[in-house]
Enzyme design. Structure first.
Site, PDB file in Angstrom:
ATOM      1  N   LYS A  59       0.808  -1.222   0.000  1.00  0.00           N
ATOM      2  CA  LYS A  59       0.000   0.000   0.000  1.00  0.00           C
ATOM      3  C   LYS A  59       0.842   1.274   0.000  1.00  0.00           C
ATOM      4  O   LYS A  59       0.377   2.337  -0.407  1.00  0.00           O
ATOM      5  CB  LYS A  59      -0.942   0.005   1.202  1.00  0.00           C
ATOM      6  CG  LYS A  59      -2.123  -0.940   1.091  1.00  0.00           C
ATOM      7  CD  LYS A  59      -3.180  -0.386   0.157  1.00  0.00           C
ATOM      8  CE  LYS A  59      -4.474  -1.174   0.236  1.00  0.00           C
ATOM      9  NZ  LYS A  59      -5.529  -0.595  -0.615  1.00  0.00           N
ATOM     10  N   SER A 308       1.136  -9.746  -0.489  1.00  0.00           N
ATOM     11  CA  SER A 308       0.872  -8.305  -0.485  1.00  0.00           C
ATOM     12  C   SER A 308       1.112  -7.620   0.849  1.00  0.00           C
ATOM     13  O   SER A 308       1.277  -6.399   0.890  1.00  0.00           O
ATOM     14  CB  SER A 308      -0.569  -8.040  -0.941  1.00  0.00           C
ATOM     15  OG  SER A 308      -1.482  -8.728  -0.108  1.00  0.00           O
TER      16      SER A 308
END
Length: 411
Positions: A59, A308
């Site tokens: 992110k 991720s």
């Protein structure tokens, strides 16, 4: 093609520009093959370790790319974001590093550790609402009241372009990848990656992965009513609504969406820990879960997985490890019927010890016993080396005259 469609808002050039902008400020994380995971999955697995970013999530990429686009006047006004975790930390960290005031609105039930990390990066945290949608409404209200710049977690072209740099790095490391398996929440990561990957290698297959409790992208693509909800280990992709821009990009660029169950994600988290010695949050393990669920689909192919993020609560991780040991038959709970007299329990524990089992817990069931009044049940939790070893422990008890029923972990 209509130049105003969502699919045209982000291009390969935008992703390349983001890569230049992010250079030296986020990590070009390793993308390497895993021989053991490849053997288990029946395909050649390459793992992109985005859990090695400073905030342990991809992110950072999109958040920073958006922050770098701000004018001096916008920087002075400050930014606001709504998030329950990784996006919050990415915005907070880079905003603090760049000297930009940041306010993050988080749901009231957000784990304290995530609130603390976000505050430690210098952001002001506002806790509002029971769910993310209520936090988003508060963020919108504060934006209008104070003139903040809103940094959306996924439905923003600059954020999408930043996330797309993951695909560029993966194809630099492994140019002949056949498939990318990408976790899908709001769609920012898979949108950016699909744009970059398809432009670099048109025949590459890009597949999204959602959990069955939260499949809004799958539902939107198939014109189904949105029906999501419930607890999931993959809270990082547990969203109700995908973005308008991301949906259009996914519709044009993504080949398929695979749904996986929570237990399959748990197994993948445990495999990352046991095999790669790395921590994955639930969302980060979704790609591996999909590869393991459909071995025939990926057999013999070169598959890139995006790990991720690694922000998982330590208590949840501990539970995942123990639950996986139960699934593998390495921890079993056995109900044994024994005479209710001195020495009976000692005889059972001796037999289990001689068979190589390690007793974790033993509980007498006197009041709720299925045995007669002169006997009792005892529930014994035993650690074993394997499911086969657990079977030998059970056989050792049965061959010595004890009635044994497996309550968990042994078939």
């Amino acid at each position: 093609m209509d130049s105003n469609t969502g699919a045209d808002k982000v291009t390969l050039e935008d992703v390349r520009a983001a890569a230049l902008a992010l250079g030296g400020q986020v990590i070009d994380t390793p993308c390497i093959p895993s021989r053991t995971l490849s053997r288990i999955a029946g395909c050649e697995i390459w793992v992109k370790f985005e859990n090695l970013q400073f905030t342990a999530s991809f992110k950072e990429r999109g958040a920073l790319n958006r922050l770098l686009s701000l004018t001096e006047e916008e920087r002075r006004r400050g930014v606001i974001a709504m998030s329950a975790g990784n996006h919050a930390q990415g915005v907070a960290y880079h905003a603090g590093r760049l000297g930009i005031p940041a306010t993050i609105v988080m749901p009231e039930g957000t784990p304290f550790i995530k609130v603390e990390h976000t505050e430690n990066f210098g952001a002001k945290v506002v806790l509002k609402g029971a769910v993310l949608a209520e936090a988003a409404a508060e963020a919108e209200r504060l934006q209008k009241e104070h003139g903040y710049v809103f940094v959306h977690p996924y439905d923003d072209p600059l954020v999408i372009a930043g996330q797309g740099t993951v695909a560029l790095e993966m194809l630099n490391a492994a140019p002949d990848l056949d498939v990318l398996l990408v976790p899908v929440g709001g769609g920012g990561l898979i949108s950016g990656m699909a744009i970059a990957a398809k432009a670099r290698k048109p025949d590459i297959e890009v597949i999204g992965v959602e959990v069955t409790a939260y499949p809004p992208m799958y539902q939107a693509l198939n014109n189904l009513p949105v029906s999501v909800g419930g607890d999931t280990i993959a809270e990082g992709i547990a969203v109700k609504n995908v973005g308008a821009t991301t949906l259009e990009i996914v519709r044009r660029k993504v080949d398929d969406i695979i749904l996986v169950e929570d237990w399959e994600v748990e197994r993948a988290v445990a495999l990352f820990l046991n095999i790669e010695k790395t921590v994955s949050e639930g969302a980060g393990a979704a790609g591996l879960a999909a590869a393991l669920k459909h071995p025939e689909r990926f057999a013999g192919r070169k598959v890139g997985l995006v790990l991720s993020g690694g922000n998982i609560d330590s208590r949840v991780l501990a539970s995942v490890i123990l639950r996986q040991l139960v699934r593998e038959g390495r921890i079993v709970t056995l109900r044994v019927v024994i005479p209710d007299r001195p020495g009976a329990l000692g005889r059972i524990t001796t037999l289990i010890g001689e068979a190589g089992g390690n007793i974790i817990e033993a509980v007498h069931q006197r009041l709720f016993s299925t045995a007669n009044v002169k006997a009792t049940d005892i529930d014994i939790t035993v650690e074993c080396r394997s499911a086969n070893h657990a079977g030998r422990v059970v056989e050792a008890l049965r061959s010595n005259g004890f009635q044994v029923k497996a309550l968990a972990g042994e078939s």
